[in-house]
Each structure stands twice: as structure tokens, then as C-alpha cells.
Design an enzyme around this catalytic site. Structure first.
Site, PDB file in Angstrom:
ATOM      1  N   LYS A   9       0.832  -1.202   0.000  1.00  0.00           N
ATOM      2  CA  LYS A   9       0.000   0.000   0.000  1.00  0.00           C
ATOM      3  C   LYS A   9       0.875   1.264   0.000  1.00  0.00           C
ATOM      4  O   LYS A   9       2.086   1.193   0.222  1.00  0.00           O
ATOM      5  CB  LYS A   9      -0.938  -0.036   1.215  1.00  0.00           C
ATOM      6  N   TYR A  49     -12.438  -2.692  -3.859  1.00  0.00           N
ATOM      7  CA  TYR A  49     -12.996  -2.664  -2.502  1.00  0.00           C
ATOM      8  C   TYR A  49     -14.521  -2.593  -2.500  1.00  0.00           C
ATOM      9  O   TYR A  49     -15.123  -2.103  -1.548  1.00  0.00           O
ATOM     10  CB  TYR A  49     -12.402  -1.491  -1.717  1.00  0.00           C
ATOM     11  N   PHE A  57     -15.296   3.301   7.070  1.00  0.00           N
ATOM     12  CA  PHE A  57     -13.909   3.563   6.685  1.00  0.00           C
ATOM     13  C   PHE A  57     -13.694   3.575   5.171  1.00  0.00           C
ATOM     14  O   PHE A  57     -12.588   3.829   4.699  1.00  0.00           O
ATOM     15  CB  PHE A  57     -12.967   2.521   7.329  1.00  0.00           C
ATOM     16  N   ARG A  85      -1.808 -14.466   4.035  1.00  0.00           N
ATOM     17  CA  ARG A  85      -2.626 -13.816   5.074  1.00  0.00           C
ATOM     18  C   ARG A  85      -1.973 -14.012   6.451  1.00  0.00           C
ATOM     19  O   ARG A  85      -1.970 -13.101   7.272  1.00  0.00           O
ATOM     20  CB  ARG A  85      -4.051 -14.393   5.082  1.00  0.00           C
ATOM     21  N   THR A  91      -5.697  -7.456  10.672  1.00  0.00           N
ATOM     22  CA  THR A  91      -5.932  -6.222   9.910  1.00  0.00           C
ATOM     23  C   THR A  91      -5.315  -4.986  10.561  1.00  0.00           C
ATOM     24  O   THR A  91      -4.664  -4.193   9.885  1.00  0.00           O
ATOM     25  CB  THR A  91      -7.448  -6.001   9.739  1.00  0.00           C
ATOM     26  N   ARG A 102       2.319  -6.790   9.378  1.00  0.00           N
ATOM     27  CA  ARG A 102       1.596  -5.677  10.005  1.00  0.00           C
ATOM     28  C   ARG A 102       2.009  -5.509  11.462  1.00  0.00           C
ATOM     29  O   ARG A 102       2.049  -4.395  11.983  1.00  0.00           O
ATOM     30  CB  ARG A 102       0.089  -5.914   9.892  1.00  0.00           C
ATOM     31  N   ASN A 112      -2.083   0.013   6.985  1.00  0.00           N
ATOM     32  CA  ASN A 112      -1.577  -1.276   7.469  1.00  0.00           C
ATOM     33  C   ASN A 112      -0.739  -2.006   6.430  1.00  0.00           C
ATOM     34  O   ASN A 112      -0.633  -3.225   6.437  1.00  0.00           O
ATOM     35  CB  ASN A 112      -2.746  -2.146   7.973  1.00  0.00           C
ATOM     36  N   HIS A 115      -2.100  -5.443   1.373  1.00  0.00           N
ATOM     37  CA  HIS A 115      -3.370  -6.121   1.090  1.00  0.00           C
ATOM     38  C   HIS A 115      -3.055  -7.523   0.591  1.00  0.00           C
ATOM     39  O   HIS A 115      -2.088  -7.713  -0.148  1.00  0.00           O
ATOM     40  CB  HIS A 115      -4.157  -5.382  -0.008  1.00  0.00           C
ATOM     41  N   GLU A 126      -9.195 -10.409  -8.185  1.00  0.00           N
ATOM     42  CA  GLU A 126      -8.258  -9.295  -7.958  1.00  0.00           C
ATOM     43  C   GLU A 126      -7.048  -9.383  -8.894  1.00  0.00           C
ATOM     44  O   GLU A 126      -6.568  -8.352  -9.372  1.00  0.00           O
ATOM     45  CB  GLU A 126      -7.822  -9.296  -6.491  1.00  0.00           C
TER      46      GLU A 126
HETATM   47  P1  IDP Z   1      -7.937  -6.982   5.426  1.00  0.00           P
HETATM   48  O1  IDP Z   1      -7.101  -5.986   4.649  1.00  0.00           O
HETATM   49  O2  IDP Z   1      -7.181  -7.526   6.622  1.00  0.00           O
HETATM   50  O3  IDP Z   1      -8.542  -8.059   4.565  1.00  0.00           O
HETATM   51  P2  IDP Z   1     -10.571  -5.746   5.501  1.00  0.00           P
HETATM   52  O4  IDP Z   1     -11.570  -5.925   6.597  1.00  0.00           O
HETATM   53  O5  IDP Z   1     -10.845  -6.407   4.189  1.00  0.00           O
HETATM   54  O6  IDP Z   1      -9.135  -6.140   6.077  1.00  0.00           O
HETATM   55  O7  IDP Z   1     -10.440  -4.166   5.267  1.00  0.00           O
HETATM   56  C1  IDP Z   1      -9.791  -3.646   4.133  1.00  0.00           C
HETATM   57  C2  IDP Z   1      -8.903  -2.495   4.565  1.00  0.00           C
HETATM   58  O8  IDP Z   1      -9.705  -1.432   5.052  1.00  0.00           O
HETATM   59  C3  IDP Z   1      -7.946  -2.817   5.719  1.00  0.00           C
HETATM   60  O9  IDP Z   1      -6.759  -3.454   5.289  1.00  0.00           O
HETATM   61  C4  IDP Z   1      -7.690  -1.448   6.291  1.00  0.00           C
HETATM   62  O10 IDP Z   1      -6.745  -0.722   5.504  1.00  0.00           O
HETATM   63  C5  IDP Z   1      -9.043  -0.772   6.128  1.00  0.00           C
HETATM   64  N1  IDP Z   1      -9.892  -0.927   7.318  1.00  0.00           N
HETATM   65  C6  IDP Z   1     -10.643  -1.996   7.670  1.00  0.00           C
HETATM   66  N2  IDP Z   1     -11.324  -1.792   8.803  1.00  0.00           N
HETATM   67  C7  IDP Z   1     -11.007  -0.535   9.194  1.00  0.00           C
HETATM   68  C8  IDP Z   1     -11.408   0.272  10.297  1.00  0.00           C
HETATM   69  O11 IDP Z   1     -12.207  -0.133  11.175  1.00  0.00           O
HETATM   70  N3  IDP Z   1     -10.852   1.522  10.366  1.00  0.00           N
HETATM   71  C9  IDP Z   1      -9.986   1.985   9.443  1.00  0.00           C
HETATM   72  N4  IDP Z   1      -9.594   1.276   8.374  1.00  0.00           N
HETATM   73  C10 IDP Z   1     -10.094   0.026   8.247  1.00  0.00           C
HETATM   74 MG    MG Z   2     -10.015  -7.932   3.064  1.00  0.00          MG
END
Ligand code: IDP
Ligand code: MG
Length: 156
Positions: A9, A49, A57, A85, A91, A102, A112, A115, A126
Site C-alpha cells: 500500500k 474494494y 472507513f 494472510r 488487519t 503488520r 496497514n 493487502h 483481484e
Molecule cells: P484486510 O485488509 O485484513 O482483509 P478488511 O476488513 O478487508 O481487512 O479491510 C480492508 C482495509 O480497510 C484494511 O486493510 C484497512 O486498511 C481498512 N480498514 C478496515 N477496517 C477498518 C477500520 O475499522 N478503520 C480503518 N480502516 C479500516
Molecule cells: Mg479484506
């Protein structure tokens, strides 16, 4: 063998962590079969997304992912989707276990670093969004004879 989509990212690229994070995946034994530096357009971010549209968010996430260049990787290996993963960690950087990408490189919940596709269906969708036909090159690697045990006839 599976192939998964990884995105380094904008925070990873801006912080000079392209090499360090890519090394984590390479050291595990995953094969880089696609790699490029690119900017994500609004349209591509929205498509990638789309499952998160409407979440609190979402707008910030799209702004972040389109703000600066990213590096996209196609990584191949046995169970690559789940393996990646696990290497990425939870996350939120603040919660991710030490030893994960992370957990070791960040503390923010939204910035973070990385992805990774979360299922075979997501990986196929994707990879097709980020790589054109012919950009993923999954040739044989000489080191695979030591990364995997082939004594049973197939990689283990
Ligand atoms: P992942 O990347 O671990 O699969 P997802 O739930 O798919 O997590 O969320 C996608 C991205 O959205 C996360 O990697 C993070 O950058 C952002 N994100 C997810 N939940 C939150 C939140 O509660 N606050 C801020 N950013 C979030
Ligand atoms: Mg995800």
C-alpha cells in the site's frame, strides 16, 4: 499451487519498505510471478474494494489507496492465499502479532502496509483487476527443488 494478489500500500512505498516486505514473502518460499509499481485509479479502487462500499472507513480507504503509488505482486506457492494472510497478520497494526508484517512494521489501523486476497475467488478476481493477460509469468524456479519436497512426485 495457488496464486494470490498482494498490494504494498502507499504507506509501505512511502516508508521505503518495498524490499523489506517483499523479502518476507520471498523468504517464506513464495515465488514472485508478477510485480509492478502503479497508481490505483478511483475506478479501480472502487471495484477492488466494492464489498466495503458503505462502511464507515470506505471513503478514507479509497482516498488512501489512490493517494500515492503502490506495488502490486502476484505470488505463487502451495496454499499461497492463506500463507500470505498469515504472514501479513491481523488487519489492525495495533493488534497484529509480532513476527507478522503488520505486527512488525506498523501500528495504524488503516495504514496497514499490505493487502492480500482472502479466498481463491477473491484472488482470481483481484489478479484479473491488477494484471493484464501475459503480465503474470509463472515459470519454474531452480530453487523449488529445495523449497518443496518433491520425493513423492508432487510438491509437498
Ligand atoms: P484486510 O485488509 O485484513 O482483509 P478488511 O476488513 O478487508 O481487512 O479491510 C480492508 C482495509 O480497510 C484494511 O486493510 C484497512 O486498511 C481498512 N480498514 C478496515 N477496517 C477498518 C477500520 O475499522 N478503520 C480503518 N480502516 C479500516
Ligand atoms: Mg479484506
Amino acid at each position: 499451487m495457488e496464486t494470490t494478489l498482494i498490494i504494498l500500500k502507499p504507506d509501505a512505498v512511502q516508508r521505503g519498505l518495498i524490499g523489506a516486505i517483499t523479502s518476507r514473502f520471498e523468504q517464506k518460499g513464495l515465488q514472485v510471478v508478477g510485480m509492478k509499481l502503479m497508481r490505483i485509479s478511483q475506478e479501480l479502487a472502487a471495484e477492488h474494494y466494492k464489498d466495503h462500499a458503505g462502511k464507515p472507513f470506505y471513503a478514507g480507504l479509497v482516498r488512501f489507496m489512490t493517494s500515492e503509488p503502490v506495488v502490486v505482486l502476484a505470488l505463487r506457492g502451495m496454499g499461497a492465499i492463506g500463507v500470505c494472510r498469515n504472514l501479513m497478520g491481523a488487519t489492525f497494526g495495533s493488534k497484529a502479532a509480532a513476527g507478522t508484517i503488520r505486527g512488525d512494521f506498523g501500528i495504524s489501523n488503516s495504514f496497514n502496509l499490505v493487502h492480500g486476497s482472502d479466498s481463491p475467488e477473491a484472488a482470481a478476481r483481484e489478479l484479473a483487476l491488477f494484471f493484464k493477460q501475459g503480465e503474470v509469468l509463472d515459470g519454474k524456479r531452480a530453487i523449488d527443488q529445495w523449497v518443496y519436497d518433491h520425493s513423492g512426485g508432487k510438491p509437498e
